[in-house]
Design an enzyme around this catalytic site. Structure first.
Site, PDB file in Angstrom:
ATOM      1  N   ARG A 128       0.798  -1.402   0.195  1.00 14.81           N
ATOM      2  CA  ARG A 128      -0.188  -0.024  -0.021  1.00 14.81           C
ATOM      3  C   ARG A 128       0.944   1.364   0.063  1.00 14.81           C
ATOM      4  NH1 ARG A 128      -4.515   0.456   4.635  1.00 14.81           N
ATOM      5  NH2 ARG A 128      -2.843   0.748   5.788  1.00 14.81           N
ATOM      6  N   LYS A 138      -2.614   6.400   1.109  1.00 13.69           N
ATOM      7  CA  LYS A 138      -2.483   7.118   2.386  1.00 13.69           C
ATOM      8  C   LYS A 138      -1.598   8.255   2.574  1.00 13.69           C
ATOM      9  CE  LYS A 138      -2.372   4.609   6.954  1.00 13.69           C
ATOM     10  NZ  LYS A 138      -3.538   5.253   7.589  1.00 13.69           N
ATOM     11  N   GLU A 178     -16.175   5.975   4.778  1.00 15.93           N
ATOM     12  CA  GLU A 178     -15.451   5.483   5.903  1.00 15.93           C
ATOM     13  C   GLU A 178     -15.255   6.581   6.824  1.00 15.93           C
ATOM     14  OE1 GLU A 178     -11.391   4.823   5.289  1.00 15.93           O
ATOM     15  OE2 GLU A 178     -11.188   6.237   3.473  1.00 15.93           O
TER      16      GLU A 178
HETATM   17  N1  PLP Z   1      -9.193   4.281   6.515  1.00 14.44           N
HETATM   18  C1  PLP Z   1      -8.511   5.300   6.955  1.00 14.44           C
HETATM   19  C2  PLP Z   1      -8.668   6.732   6.278  1.00 14.44           C
HETATM   20  C3  PLP Z   1      -7.279   5.106   7.712  1.00 14.44           C
HETATM   21  O1  PLP Z   1      -6.176   6.234   7.925  1.00 14.44           O
HETATM   22  C4  PLP Z   1      -6.696   3.802   8.202  1.00 14.44           C
HETATM   23  C5  PLP Z   1      -5.755   3.363   8.918  1.00 14.44           C
HETATM   24  O2  PLP Z   1      -4.813   2.840   8.406  1.00 14.44           O
HETATM   25  C6  PLP Z   1      -7.740   2.672   7.727  1.00 14.44           C
HETATM   26  C7  PLP Z   1      -8.975   3.112   6.918  1.00 14.44           C
HETATM   27  C8  PLP Z   1      -7.647   1.343   8.208  1.00 14.44           C
HETATM   28  O3  PLP Z   1      -6.362   0.783   7.584  1.00 14.44           O
HETATM   29  P1  PLP Z   1      -5.745  -0.365   8.115  1.00 14.44           P
HETATM   30  O4  PLP Z   1      -6.729  -1.561   8.624  1.00 14.44           O
HETATM   31  O5  PLP Z   1      -4.943  -0.962   7.088  1.00 14.44           O
HETATM   32  O6  PLP Z   1      -5.039   0.246   9.252  1.00 14.44           O
HETATM   33  C1  COI Z   2      -3.869   3.381  11.510  1.00 12.97           C
HETATM   34  O1  COI Z   2      -4.922   2.833  11.827  1.00 12.97           O
HETATM   35  O2  COI Z   2      -2.765   2.911  11.253  1.00 12.97           O
HETATM   36  C2  COI Z   2      -4.091   4.780  10.961  1.00 12.97           C
HETATM   37  O3  COI Z   2      -3.262   5.113  10.228  1.00 12.97           O
HETATM   38  C3  COI Z   2      -5.358   5.641  11.471  1.00 12.97           C
HETATM   39  C4  COI Z   2      -4.661   6.923  12.011  1.00 12.97           C
HETATM   40  C5  COI Z   2      -5.826   7.830  12.011  1.00 12.97           C
HETATM   41  C6  COI Z   2      -4.043   6.656  13.276  1.00 12.97           C
END
Ligand code: PLP
Ligand code: COI
Length: 342
Positions: free
Chosen positions: A82, A184, A220
């Site tokens: 990612r 991200k 989200e």
């Molecule tokens: N959506 C957003 C906007 C986020 O910042 C995050 C955090 O990483 C997620 C979703 C969840 O992603 P992940 O499960 O890969 O941490």
């Molecule tokens: C994560 O879950 O790793 C994120 O980047 C979310 C952030 C808002 C702390």
């Protein structure tokens, strides 16, 4: 190895400086070898690409102490992939996957005393990030970049841990249609800051964003994907959209629901009018793990989720127990999900 003298159980989600961080620099079209360093500060040009045009992206993953006393990370290969997608979207150089995984291993090993003990409820949150470090004044990509990865011990993302939260449907957008919502990029978070402060002022833990094109479908929150459970408890339903971040937690939970809990899963557009039809709702992400939602407020209309304001609903609880069981070594993980470090 002696653990740090911290009150692990009362940690919130904050920054604590740990011993070592990994740094690699990209210059003249190539990455250097990367190394662990002590210095937690960054020195860059006043005109660096990150400072002028927000050329930066990041990742988030965790290191866990398992029941067996090992330190492991969860699907770090997907974070590497990612990050590569985010870099491509921001005209930044891709960090080779092997280097990303090496950075994770080195930082966790060097900070093993900061990895919270098994059963403490805390974890070591890892923050890999990259930024344009050389000077740019015309709008264009930088020529030099820095990749860093540090760790910080954390507790629950939302105060109160497993207590259901109240969120609101937001009028503002976090991502433009066909924009950067699916990567991200730091800029997605910068533009959510005013809105999250406003939500907190109004008594909400988070904003639920709608699709930026029509403001009709659930997307989200600022930092997590969303999960719903059907009225009969048999189906997990989660939004599908090109402008949300492809959460590694959500993708893993989809597999867990299908393969461990024999549930049906629907990944589809979810109209905001459907919110009243679900029995449970929650946020999911690395930081959030699964955080139950008890109430959603849509411009004065309260949608009370049947699972209530006291605790997890039964299906999200099972998903939470299975996912954290896999992460902490209590439940056998699918092939390739756990990277053992030491
Ligand atoms: N959506 C957003 C906007 C986020 O910042 C995050 C955090 O990483 C997620 C979703 C969840 O992603 P992940 O499960 O890969 O941490
Ligand atoms: C994560 O879950 O790793 C994120 O980047 C979310 C952030 C808002 C702390």
């Amino acid at each position: 190895m002696e653990k740090q003298n911290l009150d692990w159980g009362s940690l919130g989600f904050g920054y604590v400086k740990t011993d070592k961080r990994y740094v690699a620099n990209f210059k003249n079209g190539a990455w250097d070898n990367g190394a662990l360093i002590d210095d937690a500060t960054v020195t860059i040009s006043e005109c660096a690409g990150v400072l002028q045009y927000a050329q930066t992206c990041f990742e988030g993953l965790k290191a866990y102490t398992t029941e067996q006393g090992k330190i492991v990370t969860f699907r770090p290969d997907l974070n590497a992939e990612r990050l590569a997608t985010s870099c491509e979207g921001l005209e930044m150089p891709v960090l080779p996957k092997e280097m990303f995984l090496e950075a994770v291993k080195q930082v966790v090993k060097a900070n093993a005393s900061w990895v919270p003990p098994y059963g403490s409820g805390a974890t070591l949150y890892l923050r890999p990030y990259m930024f344009g470090s050389s000077s740019v004044i015309g709008v264009k990509p930088a020529e030099e970049y820095q990749f860093r990865l540090f760790g910080t011990p954390v507790g629950p993302y939302f105060k109160g841990g497993a207590k259901p939260i109240t969120v609101r449907i937001s009028d503002r957008d976090r991502a433009a249609p066909h924009g950067t919502g699916n990567i991200k990029a730091g800029l997605n978070y910068a533009m959510s800051l005013h809105n999250i402060q406003d939500a907190h002022k109004e008594g909400y833990a988070e904003n639920i964003y709608l699709d930026p094109e029509t403001h009709t479908y659930i997307e989200e929150t600022g930092g997590a994907n969303i999960l719903f459970v059907s009225k009969d408890g048999k189906k997990l339903i989660t939004p599908k959209s090109d402008s949300i971040l492809p959460s590694i937690t959500r993708r893993s939970l989809v597999d867990v629901a299908k393969n461990y809990l024999n549930m049906e899963v629907e990944e589809r557009r979810i109209n905001k009018n459907e919110l009243k039809d679900f029995s449970e709702c929650g946020l999911c992400g690395t930081a959030a793990v699964i955080s139950p939602i008890g109430k959603i407020v849509d411009h004065g209309t309260e949608i009370c989720i049947p699972s209530g304001m006291e605790k997890f609903g039964p299906v999200l609880q099972k998903l939470y127990d299975t996912l954290t069981g896999i992460q902490m070594g209590r439940i056998e993980a699918p092939e390739g999900w756990i990277m053992e470090i030491c």
